[in-house]
Design an enzyme around this catalytic site. Structure first.
Site, PDB file in Angstrom:
ATOM      1  N   ASP A  88       0.870  -1.159   0.000  1.00  0.00           N
ATOM      2  CA  ASP A  88       0.000   0.000   0.000  1.00  0.00           C
ATOM      3  C   ASP A  88       0.918   1.223   0.000  1.00  0.00           C
ATOM      4  O   ASP A  88       2.048   1.168   0.477  1.00  0.00           O
ATOM      5  CB  ASP A  88      -0.893  -0.030   1.243  1.00  0.00           C
ATOM      6  CG  ASP A  88      -2.062   0.926   1.091  1.00  0.00           C
ATOM      7  OD1 ASP A  88      -2.147   1.607   0.048  1.00  0.00           O
ATOM      8  OD2 ASP A  88      -2.895   0.978   2.011  1.00  0.00           O
ATOM      9  N   ASP A 123      -2.365   7.570  -2.740  1.00  0.00           N
ATOM     10  CA  ASP A 123      -3.735   8.092  -2.766  1.00  0.00           C
ATOM     11  C   ASP A 123      -4.080   8.778  -1.462  1.00  0.00           C
ATOM     12  O   ASP A 123      -3.251   8.859  -0.540  1.00  0.00           O
ATOM     13  CB  ASP A 123      -4.739   6.968  -3.042  1.00  0.00           C
ATOM     14  CG  ASP A 123      -4.735   5.915  -1.935  1.00  0.00           C
ATOM     15  OD1 ASP A 123      -3.754   5.887  -1.155  1.00  0.00           O
ATOM     16  OD2 ASP A 123      -5.680   5.129  -1.848  1.00  0.00           O
ATOM     17  N   CYS A 275     -14.624 -24.708  16.781  1.00  0.00           N
ATOM     18  CA  CYS A 275     -13.725 -24.740  15.629  1.00  0.00           C
ATOM     19  C   CYS A 275     -12.721 -25.877  15.819  1.00  0.00           C
ATOM     20  O   CYS A 275     -12.361 -26.212  16.943  1.00  0.00           O
ATOM     21  CB  CYS A 275     -13.001 -23.395  15.550  1.00  0.00           C
ATOM     22  SG  CYS A 275     -11.730 -23.306  14.286  1.00  0.00           S
ATOM     23  N   CYS A 277      -9.685 -25.929  13.962  1.00  0.00           N
ATOM     24  CA  CYS A 277      -8.453 -25.530  13.292  1.00  0.00           C
ATOM     25  C   CYS A 277      -7.260 -25.949  14.151  1.00  0.00           C
ATOM     26  O   CYS A 277      -7.433 -26.335  15.313  1.00  0.00           O
ATOM     27  CB  CYS A 277      -8.446 -24.019  13.026  1.00  0.00           C
ATOM     28  SG  CYS A 277      -7.983 -23.026  14.458  1.00  0.00           S
ATOM     29  N   CYS A 280      -7.401 -24.386  17.620  1.00  0.00           N
ATOM     30  CA  CYS A 280      -8.516 -24.738  18.513  1.00  0.00           C
ATOM     31  C   CYS A 280      -8.540 -26.209  18.918  1.00  0.00           C
ATOM     32  O   CYS A 280      -9.089 -26.543  19.966  1.00  0.00           O
ATOM     33  CB  CYS A 280      -9.839 -24.330  17.874  1.00  0.00           C
ATOM     34  SG  CYS A 280      -9.933 -22.547  17.616  1.00  0.00           S
TER      35      CYS A 280
END
Lengths: 498, 498
Positions: A88, A123, A275, A277, A280
């Site tokens: 960015d 920007d 969860c 994953c 977890c």
């Protein structure tokens, strides 16, 4: 090392694409985890092994804190990561810290010199809320920098991304997007959704995205800045956003917030981890709460990233299977403001038909009035309207199954029709054509009765309409407890009962 | 080793419970994976390490194929598992194979001798579809066996479960459930949901469960036979089912079906795995398809079990946080028939208030017309109706925020009210009481206008109703694009606009 973006599959405006850049490739839709070039909590190598083949970071922070190193080593070595790196511009930080030495030229030159694969031109985010006068300035400033960057640095190896600004001023968004596309950017990015999302203005987010999409070519990949929330991901994908970036995984983690597909929970008021994953399955709420802050943040970050990854995979699988609409609608129930956004989204249906295959292998679910404006239904309504040809003065409405296949009966006592609960009367020989035989309609949705079907056939010019067959007792149009009247006309382009 | 069931927390009719049996304990809601006593694909030790502390198996199969072994070793050693073991009687198999030697006595005696922790008495599943005469026989047969088993074997260490039959004949279900509860069973199980679920008759499943629940004491744990589908789990939990058993994880796996929380997918038409469980993080669709059948079945079984486990954890977390209604509604969007079931479920709302805490820490989401019948809203409507007391002939309707707190203004020019988009007029001092200030209402839901609020106050007997305050410009009742008229009366017990 050329840049390319190839669309492999699509549903609604969502698509599976392959983005090639710097000799590397990424499959989209994809979310770039945002990493901090100085204090990164989850190591880049771990992100790569989790399947994240692209990261985003902030070139302003690198410029101000690790400039010499970055110029010497290049950004990939600096960050220990050989996947796709997107930077960015740090427009917000430049503005915030009043660093007037950094103009578009210095920013672009630096991004190019450190070998950023994809870089956003300098920007100024419009933000929300914002005065129109200021919003216009942000668009003009961002656009001027973008054009100048492309002119001055267009031949560098870095792929430049044009930042679309304008916030909730849709005329500005349109002008910004059109001008950037015209300037020759190969990739565009829509700015300012963060505050809009933080304020739960999801319907406005839908409007922002569709405004930008309308203004740019279909083939151009569109990035959505900072939209790493599992709730909005499917909708943004369905509206044609190809890539995302987000630091939400770590920002949420830092404040002890645990992502789920249905929303974000607060760890300290949780008891169960819903969860499986890698984080977890090895821990518990109690154990997580006992960790020190950096450790807990790290574990929660990884869990949050798995949730985001799973959600992206779910979107991709839904595109492949042609049920992106379904998961957008399912997720929309997670919050009243998201449900509002879904109604806005459903209203765009005719624009969503573009990427929607005409034939799908799956049954079509109609579980809410909004589903009546599914693009598959709109398309089928148009095809049916073309297919109806009156070749007799009388019509018969068949109520047995498979009658359209019995050629002998065709035209015997007039044109043979059937009545579909959603589509109304249709030529009987189309009975097994998609989606007529594959539509699963819930009781709560207004449906065509046999009577309404007959009435409509009379409106099409038939003098006599009779019921045929059905000795089997099987009625194609099921009787309903509540019938709130059927769609008025087969030729009407929209069945939206809003 | 006494049996006990203690309710720790509740929301709607769903509850977190602790089931103690045979010196072991299980937290409910819980699903017992069904294992095959001869050819078990996922080893019992692995199931335990995944967190499954209870399994179910079929005593008939053990009896016919591993009898001597089982009698000698006991079922725990036989299956290499020291968690809670529940055995089904095998009523279906006894019937199917015409094994007339096995009466209730032999079945109960065997289950007791092999030290089953929890055992179902010999029953005859009603099934669906079924003639009423036959259904009645299944109820009578199952009930007679159940009573006799409790009489003859009630003092054994095994806990006996009374099987509720009757299928979709609700009068039979009621009689069956009542008689079993009266007979003294400490745990009951509702039979025959499998075919009902296979036919997508989810609304009938809701009716079956609520019928059984009405007939049994709140404190008695209720098991639902064979309901291991992620889509129906939250609804069944919310209706008060405490335990489940299911072989679906392996049955689906065998035919190459991959569970997700939104439904079941077919592996061979998939491209992406939208999951981060221990199976899915280590493999891909391609690799799974290349495995031989037993290996693939094993991997898919484990994945499916993780999905079911996550969904149970999600239900438990939702109970703790008081948002069980929300996840039931979210999941209902996965299929039109499930959505129908949700409307049926929402219609039961006043019965669901029993387990619903009066005060919740979370905002109350209203994202659909059905949400207007949330138990929290019904309860609040009743409390508000009691709170309204006319002490003056005139009423003022405040539209600024926090006016109810300014004591000085109270009663000055009449009773002070505010108008809530859902609840209509309410005494202003209740402004910050739950759920008045915590209700998040979507635009698509019919809402009270200021005018409708004033009208209702006049109907309550006020001669004069004026608008007060609001100089701040903040209107509590937001203006809406579409307003389809508000609920007719504060005192009406239901706001369901069906």
């Amino acid at each position: 090392l050329p840049f390319s973006f190839e669309v492999k599959d699509s549903d609604l405006l969502g698509r599976i694409g392959v983005l090639k850049v710097g000799g590397k490739s990424l499959e989209t839709p994809y979310m770039f985890p945002v990493i901090h070039p100085v204090s990164q909590n989850v190591p880049t190598g771990e992100l790569l092994s989790m399947g994240f083949r692209g990261l985003m970071t902030n070139s302003y922070i690198i410029h101000s804190r690790r400039r010499e190193e970055a110029l010497k080593e290049g950004i990939h070595k600096l960050l220990g990561y050989d996947g796709v790196l997107m930077t960015d511009s740090g427009g917000y930080q430049v503005l915030e810290y009043g660093d007037l030495e950094l103009g578009y030229r210095e920013v672009a030159s630096f991004q190019s010199l450190i070998h950023s694969d994809i870089a956003v031109t300098l920007d100024r985010p419009t933000g929300y809320p914002q005065e129109k006068r200021v919003a216009k300035d942000t668009v003009d400033y961002s656009l001027a920098n973008a054009r100048a960057t492309l002119e001055g640095f267009g031949s560098s190896e870095t792929v430049w991304v044009g930042p679309i600004q304008g916030g909730l001023y849709f005329d500005l968004v349109t002008r910004s997007a059109r001008s950037l596309a015209k300037a020759g950017f190969q990739m565009l990015a829509l700015g300012s959704p963060v505050q809009v999302m933080e304020n739960y203005m999801y319907a406005d987010l839908v409007r922002m995205i569709i405004t930008a999409k309308r203004a740019i070519p279909y083939a151009t990949p569109l990035h959505l800045f900072g939209a790493g929330h599992p709730l909005t991901m499917p909708m943004a994908v369905a509206l044609g956003c190809d890539t995302f970036d987000s630091a939400s995984y770590v920002l949420f983690a830092r404040s002890g917030r645990y992502m789920t597909r249905g929303g974000v929970l607060t760890l300290k008021s949780m008891k169960y981890l819903p969860c499986s994953c890698p984080v977890c399955t090895k821990t518990s709420v109690m154990e997580l709460l006992e960790l020190d802050h950096p450790q807990r943040t790290r574990q929660l970050s990884i869990h949050n990233l798995f949730i985001l990854k799973d959600e992206l995979q779910a979107c991709k699988e839904a595109i492949v299977e042609g049920r992106l609409w379904d998961i957008v609608e399912e997720r929309s129930m997670a919050h009243p403001r998201l449900r509002e956004a879904f109604l806005e989204f459903a209203g765009l249906s005719s624009e969503l038909t573009l990427g929607t295959p005409a034939l799908k292998e799956r049954g079509l679910f109609v579980r809410s009035a909004s589903d009546l404006s599914r693009p598959e239904i709109l398309s089928a309504q148009r095809r049916l309207a073309d297919a109806i040809e009156r070749s007799s003065r009388s019509a018969r409405v068949g109520i047995g199954e498979g009658e359209g296949r019995k050629g002998s009966q065709m035209g015997k006592g007039g044109d043979l029709y059937k009545v579909h609960p959603i589509f109304g009367p249709f030529p009987a020989e189309l009975e097994f054509h998609y989606p007529l035989g594959q539509t699963e309609v819930g009781d709560m949705v207004p449906q065509f009765s046999l009577e309404a079907g007959k009435k409509q056939l009379r409106a099409l010019g038939y003098r006599k309409v009779t019921i045929a067959g059905g000795s089997s007792g099987k009625k194609k149009v099921r009787s309903r407890r509540s019938r709130r009247g059927a769609s008025p006309s087969l030729r009407s382009s929209s069945a939206r009962p809003r």
